[in-house]
Design an enzyme around this catalytic site. Structure first.
Site: not given
Ligand code: PEP
Ligand code: MG
Length: 762
Positions: A399, A709
């Protein structure tokens, strides 16, 4: 094969000569060959350095001295570095080599010419690994003996602590990293500076020139606030002129070195460059950019009305260049007190405030350094204020890392001991690129958030790529900065940050009859992002917060305690069970579609089986969505969804996007937030690549958009691999867009070129 000589003249050098003359030398040679006005120079080749190492017998000793070195052990690192440096400095340069350098120097000019002696590491200035500022430059060197000493000092700088650390971290084999030395006529510039041949963040065809009085070091090191000029390559006009108050300049100090002197009188506020000089500089910049095929970061200098181009290299980011150099000047005296993972680039100094409980976050003041075990979404208001963030726990995808990058705030995560070693009130300097915390305040150039568009504002990207380059957004306030990158849309909007920032769980809103507040907050937050990307796809992800992230909020007491929240009640699996929570999200989407935002697409996180997609779609239909006419897709974060991608496609997904942050964690069984196993967290692990490769192929077969992503999409090397393997779009962090776009463009061009060559060969 022809043996490479000890000395090469600029005119003999081309860019392919990097192994002999380094990035700097090759670039200068290449520029001279296309007619740019480069001051005369020769290069003491990397082979000469090797011969020096071998003939003096110190090669083996140097490598042996730090073969087993743990670069994380600061004391050992410093010791090994100073040992290796002193071996290089004390060794006697072979007579032949000395002679050749002397002869070349004499050939430059009958009289002793004043030269700049610059290190040119053979891995330096490459697009993927800018080593800028790692090795030394010596200015204003005059006479044979000073020159020979300066060459040897450049060689020794290959073994600086920071350079060894950097190479180890970047995975360079030290045995093959070499150094060449450029000996170049020093232009006693009356004015000098740097130029970005295109906008460094958005890639727009805007040439940005910074200039000041005296030698260019003043601008490069951030010693002075330079004038800024913007030249629009489309209209061929000077678009903007910002004259600064230039208090100091750097000039030659007699026969040796340089000094900083005060700029006196009206000169302080006098404009440095005329329109004609700007035109000419921009033209040279364009020649360099066209020749290299990517935007360049150019150092220039003017004396007696004549322009000289001193250096050109691919743009990394504004912040990195200045900060790396600014720091390097002080690095000898600076003490590193802590190391972690550089999670968000930039350098900042400030007062440490240790936050052990979010309730204490109120004590954080503007410009402080926030130090905590791990950030939570409820700390975001405090994270907005601070100059830098340091955490004990976490990796590149935690985070703290995600939010810091988006806020443009330097961050170092996973230090393990920051909350114990650092003390509230202590002043430190955080290097968010290198992952280092220094004691005290180290002077550095004014912090420039890598993610902040500097000048020129939003506009279309100059580099058009067939693969869409999109951007990730988590907080609406970053939307305008994200759009200013010229990205082709938003490949991931994480909405949990919109809700968790309110400090109340979705369950609290439902239990307290505040459903409308919840829907409105979501609607308004998403709308800000949609408004920043008119006509471009924006993929909004439904809620995905592990239960532990809800714990500190109002309503958090009702969250279940899970042994492993990462594997627990999150993503679509929770929404399918907490249908009220899902209904409220869908209500906000419905309102936006009704308002005409048909660029809004919805992406479901943590799907592990096509049945979940079918169930989510059925629920949306029950909530009144015309599901066949909206864009619904999935994230591929769990190996099962990569393996079953064909079944998902048969169930009607319109797109799929790799969430590699989770995909890596679930494929390799490595907790993404656990700093103890961070070095085993490998997005390029063959098993992960295998899953990605297969899923891309299937998506291509069915003509379904396939994207990424996760954080891996912000790594240029990974982006190149993905383009080679046929991905349709890449969504990266704001600060990574420019370099990802370049990597994508370069790979696409290479593919086209190779195809054409293969055709010709048939
Ligand atoms: C991922 O898991 O790559 C993603 C983009 O989601 P998060 O980082 O919010 O888990
Ligand atoms: Mg994820």
């Amino acid at each position: 094969m022809k043996e490479v000589p000890n000395i090469l003249w600029l005119e003999e050098i081309r860019k392919e000569d990097i192994p002999s003359v380094g990035g700097k030398g090759a670039s200068l040679g290449e520029m001279a060959s296309i007619g740019l006005p480069v001051p005369k120079a020769f290069v003491v080749t990397a082979q000469a350095f090797r011969r020096f190492l071998v003939e003096t017998g110190i090669e083996k000793k140097i490598f042996a001295s730090y073969e087993k070195l743990d670069v994380e052990n600061n004391e050992a690192l410093e010791k090994a570095a100073s040992g290796a440096k002193s071996m290089v400095l004390k060794a006697k340069m072979p007579a032949i080599l000395k002679d050749e350098i002397r002869k070349a120097y004499k050939k430059m000019s009958a009289e002793d010419l004043i030269v700049a002696v610059r290190s040119s590491a053979t891995a330096e200035d490459l697009p993927d690994a800018s080593f800028a500022g790692q090795q030394e430059t010596y200015l204003n060197i005059k006479g044979e003996s000073a020159l020979l000493t300066a060459v040897q000092m450049c060689w020794a700088s290959l073994y600086g602590a920071r350079a060894i650390y950097y190479r180890a971290k970047q995975g360079f084999d030290d045995h093959s990293v070499n150094i060449a030395v450029v000996v170049q006529q020093l232009v006693h510039s009356e004015k000098a500076g740097v130029m970005f041949t295109s906008h460094p963040i958005t890639g727009e065809p805007l040439t940005i020139i910074e200039g000041s009085w005296g030698l260019g070091e003043a601008v490069v090191s951030g010693t002075v606030s330079p004038d800024k000029y913007i030249f629009d390559q489309r209209s061929q006009k000077v678009m903007d002129v910002l004259v600064s108050n230039k208090k100091v300049e750097i000039i030659a100090d007699g026969d040796h070195g340089t000094k900083v002197v005060e700029v006196t009188g009206a000169r302080q506020d006098t404009r440095v460059l005329s329109d004609a000089e700007i035109d000419k500089l921009a033209m040279y910049g364009k020649i360099a950019e066209d020749h290299y095929g990517i935007p360049q970061d150019v150092e220039w200098s003017i004396v007696g009305g004549t322009i000289f181009i001193l250096q050109s290299r691919p743009i990394t980011t504004i912040g990195n260049r200045k900060e790396a150099k600014g720091m390097s000047a002080e690095k000898q005296s600076a003490t590193i007190i802590l190391k972690g993972q550089g999670a968000a680039p930039g350098i900042a100094s400030g007062r440490v405030v240790i936050i052990r409980d979010v309730k204490d976050a109120g004590s954080v003041k503007e410009g402080d350094i926030l130090v905590t075990r791990m950030t939570n979404p409820d700390m975001v208001p405090a994270m907005r204020k601070v100059a830098a963030i340091v955490t004990d726990e976490g990796g590149m995808t935690c985070h703290a890392a995600i939010v810091s990058r988006e806020l443009g705030t330097p961050a170092v995560v996973g230090t393990k001991t920051a909350t114990h070693i650092l003390k509230t009130g202590q002043v430190v300097t955080v290097d968010g690129e290198m992952g280092l915390i220094y004691e005290g305040e180290i002077p550095h150039a004014a912090p420039v958030a890598a993610a902040t568009p500097q000048l020129g504002g939003p506009g279309p990207a100059a580099i058009i790529t067939a693969t869409s380059v999109k951007v990730n957004v988590s907080i609406p306030e970053a939307a305008v900065r994200a759009a200013a990158t010229g990205a082709d849309g938003v490949g991931l909007l994480r909405i949990e940050h919109l809700i968790l920032g309110l400090n109340k769980t979705p369950g609290w809103f439902i239990a307290n009859n505040k459903e409308e507040d919840f829907v409105r907050e979501l609607h308004d937050g998403i709308k800000i992002v949609l408004d920043a990307f008119p006509g471009k796809p924006v993929w909004v992800r439904t809620l995905d917060a592990p239960t532990d992230e809800f714990r500190n909020m109002m309503g958090g007491e009702n969250e279940p305690h899970e042994h492993n929240p990462m594997l627990g009640w999150r993503g679509i699996r929770r929404d399918l069970q907490s249908q009220d929570q899902f209904r409220l999200q869908v209500e906000s989407f419905k309102r936006l579609w009704k308002e005409g935002y048909d660029n809004l697409g919805i992406m479901f996180p943590m799907v592990s089986h096509p049945d979940q997609f079918v169930a989510a779609k059925a629920l949306m239909k029950a909530f009144g969505v015309d599901v066949e006419n909206v864009t619904l897709g999935i994230m591929i974060e769990i190996p099962s969804s990569a393996i079953m991608i064909e079944e998902f496609i048969r169930c009607g997904i319109k797109f799929a996007s790799f969430g590699t942050n989770d995909l890596v964690q679930y494929t390799l069984a490595i907790d993404r937030n656990n700093e103890n196993v961070a070095d085993m967290y490998q997005p390029q692990h063959p098993a992960v690549l295998h899953l990605i490769h297969n899923a891309i192929q299937v998506c291509r077969e069915y003509n379904v958009e396939c994207s990424i992503c996760g954080q891996a999409g912000s790594d240029p090397k990974m982006a190149m691999w993905l383009v080679e393997h046929g991905i349709s779009s890449i969504s990266a962090n704001i600060d990574a867009i420019a370099k990802i776009r370049q990597a994508v463009a370069r790979t696409e061009k290479r593919i086209i070129l190779e195809a054409a060559r293969n055709r010709d060969a048939e």
